[in-house]
Design a protein around this motif. Structure first.
Motif, PDB file in Angstrom:
ATOM      1  N   MET A   1     -26.036 -30.092 -72.703  1.00  0.00           N
ATOM      2  CA  MET A   1     -26.465 -28.824 -72.157  1.00  0.00           C
ATOM      3  C   MET A   1     -25.822 -28.636 -70.792  1.00  0.00           C
ATOM      4  SD  MET A   1     -30.379 -27.500 -71.623  1.00  0.00           S
ATOM      5  CE  MET A   1     -30.802 -27.350 -73.334  1.00  0.00           C
ATOM      6  N   ALA A   2     -25.232 -27.505 -70.576  1.00  0.00           N
ATOM      7  CA  ALA A   2     -24.555 -27.231 -69.315  1.00  0.00           C
ATOM      8  C   ALA A   2     -25.564 -27.038 -68.190  1.00  0.00           C
ATOM      9  CB  ALA A   2     -23.698 -25.973 -69.461  1.00  0.00           C
ATOM     10  N   GLN A   3     -25.097 -27.328 -66.973  1.00  0.00           N
ATOM     11  CA  GLN A   3     -25.978 -27.220 -65.818  1.00  0.00           C
ATOM     12  C   GLN A   3     -26.541 -25.805 -65.674  1.00  0.00           C
ATOM     13  OE1 GLN A   3     -24.288 -28.596 -62.183  1.00  0.00           O
ATOM     14  NE2 GLN A   3     -25.996 -27.917 -60.944  1.00  0.00           N
ATOM     15  N   ASN A   4     -25.740 -24.781 -65.945  1.00  0.00           N
ATOM     16  CA  ASN A   4     -26.206 -23.404 -65.808  1.00  0.00           C
ATOM     17  C   ASN A   4     -27.349 -23.075 -66.761  1.00  0.00           C
ATOM     18  OD1 ASN A   4     -24.422 -22.911 -63.766  1.00  0.00           O
ATOM     19  ND2 ASN A   4     -22.882 -21.959 -65.079  1.00  0.00           N
ATOM     20  N   SER A   5     -27.395 -23.721 -67.919  1.00  0.00           N
ATOM     21  CA  SER A   5     -28.483 -23.450 -68.855  1.00  0.00           C
ATOM     22  C   SER A   5     -29.742 -24.237 -68.492  1.00  0.00           C
ATOM     23  CB  SER A   5     -28.051 -23.751 -70.279  1.00  0.00           C
ATOM     24  OG  SER A   5     -27.729 -25.111 -70.419  1.00  0.00           O
ATOM     25  N   ILE A   6     -29.610 -25.275 -67.695  1.00  0.00           N
ATOM     26  CA  ILE A   6     -30.771 -26.054 -67.246  1.00  0.00           C
ATOM     27  C   ILE A   6     -31.502 -25.326 -66.127  1.00  0.00           C
ATOM     28  CG2 ILE A   6     -31.481 -28.184 -66.078  1.00  0.00           C
ATOM     29  CD1 ILE A   6     -29.286 -29.613 -67.639  1.00  0.00           C
ATOM     30  N   ARG A   7     -30.780 -24.654 -65.259  1.00  0.00           N
ATOM     31  CA  ARG A   7     -31.375 -24.012 -64.084  1.00  0.00           C
ATOM     32  C   ARG A   7     -32.533 -23.072 -64.425  1.00  0.00           C
ATOM     33  NH1 ARG A   7     -30.467 -26.956 -59.605  1.00  0.00           N
ATOM     34  NH2 ARG A   7     -28.268 -27.382 -59.404  1.00  0.00           N
ATOM     35  N   PRO A   8     -32.360 -22.124 -65.363  1.00  0.00           N
ATOM     36  CA  PRO A   8     -33.503 -21.252 -65.668  1.00  0.00           C
ATOM     37  C   PRO A   8     -34.723 -22.035 -66.163  1.00  0.00           C
ATOM     38  CG  PRO A   8     -31.497 -20.268 -66.496  1.00  0.00           C
ATOM     39  CD  PRO A   8     -31.145 -21.664 -66.044  1.00  0.00           C
ATOM     40  N   LEU A   9     -34.491 -23.139 -66.874  1.00  0.00           N
ATOM     41  CA  LEU A   9     -35.623 -23.965 -67.316  1.00  0.00           C
ATOM     42  C   LEU A   9     -36.348 -24.579 -66.131  1.00  0.00           C
ATOM     43  CD1 LEU A   9     -34.096 -25.747 -70.434  1.00  0.00           C
ATOM     44  CD2 LEU A   9     -35.697 -23.834 -70.378  1.00  0.00           C
ATOM     45  N   LEU A  10     -35.610 -25.036 -65.122  1.00  0.00           N
ATOM     46  CA  LEU A  10     -36.223 -25.572 -63.902  1.00  0.00           C
ATOM     47  C   LEU A  10     -37.053 -24.488 -63.215  1.00  0.00           C
ATOM     48  CD1 LEU A  10     -36.521 -27.793 -61.687  1.00  0.00           C
ATOM     49  CD2 LEU A  10     -34.501 -26.782 -60.626  1.00  0.00           C
ATOM     50  N   TRP A  11     -36.516 -23.297 -63.136  1.00  0.00           N
ATOM     51  CA  TRP A  11     -37.229 -22.188 -62.511  1.00  0.00           C
ATOM     52  C   TRP A  11     -38.507 -21.877 -63.283  1.00  0.00           C
ATOM     53  CZ3 TRP A  11     -35.858 -18.967 -58.255  1.00  0.00           C
ATOM     54  CH2 TRP A  11     -34.715 -19.386 -57.575  1.00  0.00           C
ATOM     55  N   LYS A  12     -38.418 -21.812 -64.619  1.00  0.00           N
ATOM     56  CA  LYS A  12     -39.602 -21.500 -65.435  1.00  0.00           C
ATOM     57  C   LYS A  12     -40.651 -22.600 -65.347  1.00  0.00           C
ATOM     58  CE  LYS A  12     -37.136 -18.651 -68.755  1.00  0.00           C
ATOM     59  NZ  LYS A  12     -36.629 -18.566 -70.134  1.00  0.00           N
ATOM     60  N   PHE A  13     -40.214 -23.868 -65.429  1.00  0.00           N
ATOM     61  CA  PHE A  13     -41.156 -24.983 -65.334  1.00  0.00           C
ATOM     62  C   PHE A  13     -41.867 -24.961 -63.986  1.00  0.00           C
ATOM     63  CE2 PHE A  13     -42.023 -29.270 -63.768  1.00  0.00           C
ATOM     64  CZ  PHE A  13     -42.953 -29.682 -64.707  1.00  0.00           C
ATOM     65  N   THR A  14     -41.103 -24.799 -62.910  1.00  0.00           N
ATOM     66  CA  THR A  14     -41.683 -24.770 -61.568  1.00  0.00           C
ATOM     67  C   THR A  14     -42.615 -23.574 -61.418  1.00  0.00           C
ATOM     68  OG1 THR A  14     -39.679 -25.825 -60.709  1.00  0.00           O
ATOM     69  CG2 THR A  14     -41.139 -24.791 -59.102  1.00  0.00           C
ATOM     70  N   ALA A  15     -42.217 -22.434 -61.976  1.00  0.00           N
ATOM     71  CA  ALA A  15     -43.043 -21.231 -61.902  1.00  0.00           C
ATOM     72  C   ALA A  15     -44.399 -21.462 -62.551  1.00  0.00           C
ATOM     73  CB  ALA A  15     -42.323 -20.063 -62.572  1.00  0.00           C
ATOM     74  N   TRP A  16     -44.391 -22.011 -63.768  1.00  0.00           N
ATOM     75  CA  TRP A  16     -45.664 -22.229 -64.465  1.00  0.00           C
ATOM     76  C   TRP A  16     -46.499 -23.306 -63.783  1.00  0.00           C
ATOM     77  CZ3 TRP A  16     -47.863 -18.707 -66.973  1.00  0.00           C
ATOM     78  CH2 TRP A  16     -47.126 -17.775 -67.688  1.00  0.00           C
ATOM     79  N   LEU A  17     -45.845 -24.312 -63.226  1.00  0.00           N
ATOM     80  CA  LEU A  17     -46.570 -25.343 -62.464  1.00  0.00           C
ATOM     81  C   LEU A  17     -47.298 -24.699 -61.283  1.00  0.00           C
ATOM     82  CD1 LEU A  17     -47.018 -28.455 -62.258  1.00  0.00           C
ATOM     83  CD2 LEU A  17     -45.033 -28.498 -60.756  1.00  0.00           C
TER      84      LEU A  17
END
Length: 133
Positions: A1-17
């Motif tokens: 998985m490319a780094q650019n596709s990981i970033r939105p997941l980090l944002w979403k995970f952090t947002a829900w946390l």
């Protein structure tokens, strides 16, 4: 998985946390106000009021991050302030260890260092990840 596709997941995970934790802090306040229940013997009404304020800010911050996950321009605008926020949260966890203020007394003494270290590592990682955005 490319780094650019990981970033939105980090944002979403952090947002829900942030949203879930914020709701928890806000509900602690509501529970205390309506029933008088206290989760800590040393917590005052003012502390619960601060919990509600912190919870409200966490909910708003999380909702902004959730929106930014889908909008690259908004991510660019929010990355640095978010990194600074997490860096301050990490620092906030370390200061009472040295000041002896008693801010960490709610944590059992045997767990104080491991829990604080975990929080500092988590917030430090998030600060770094958002700073590198």
């Amino acid at each position: 998985m490319a780094q650019n596709s990981i970033r939105p997941l980090l944002w979403k995970f952090t947002a829900w946390l942030l949203v879930v934790t914020g709701v928890g802090f806000f509900l602690l306040y509501v529970l205390h106000e309506l029933t008088g229940v206290s989760v800590a013997a040393t917590a005052t009404t003012l502390a619960y009021y601060a919990f509600a304020s912190f919870g409200a800010v966490m909910i708003a911050w999380g909702l902004l991050l959730l929106r930014a996950a889908a909008d690259p321009a908004l991510r660019n605008a929010m990355a640095m302030p978010t990194a600074i926020g997490f860096l301050l949260l990490a620092a906030m966890r370390v200061i009472p260890l040295f000041s002896g203020s008693g801010a960490l007394d709610i944590i059992p003494s045997a767990l104080r260092i491991p829990i604080t270290a975990g929080e500092v590592l988590l917030f430090g990682f998030l600060a770094y990840a958002f700073w590198e955005e």
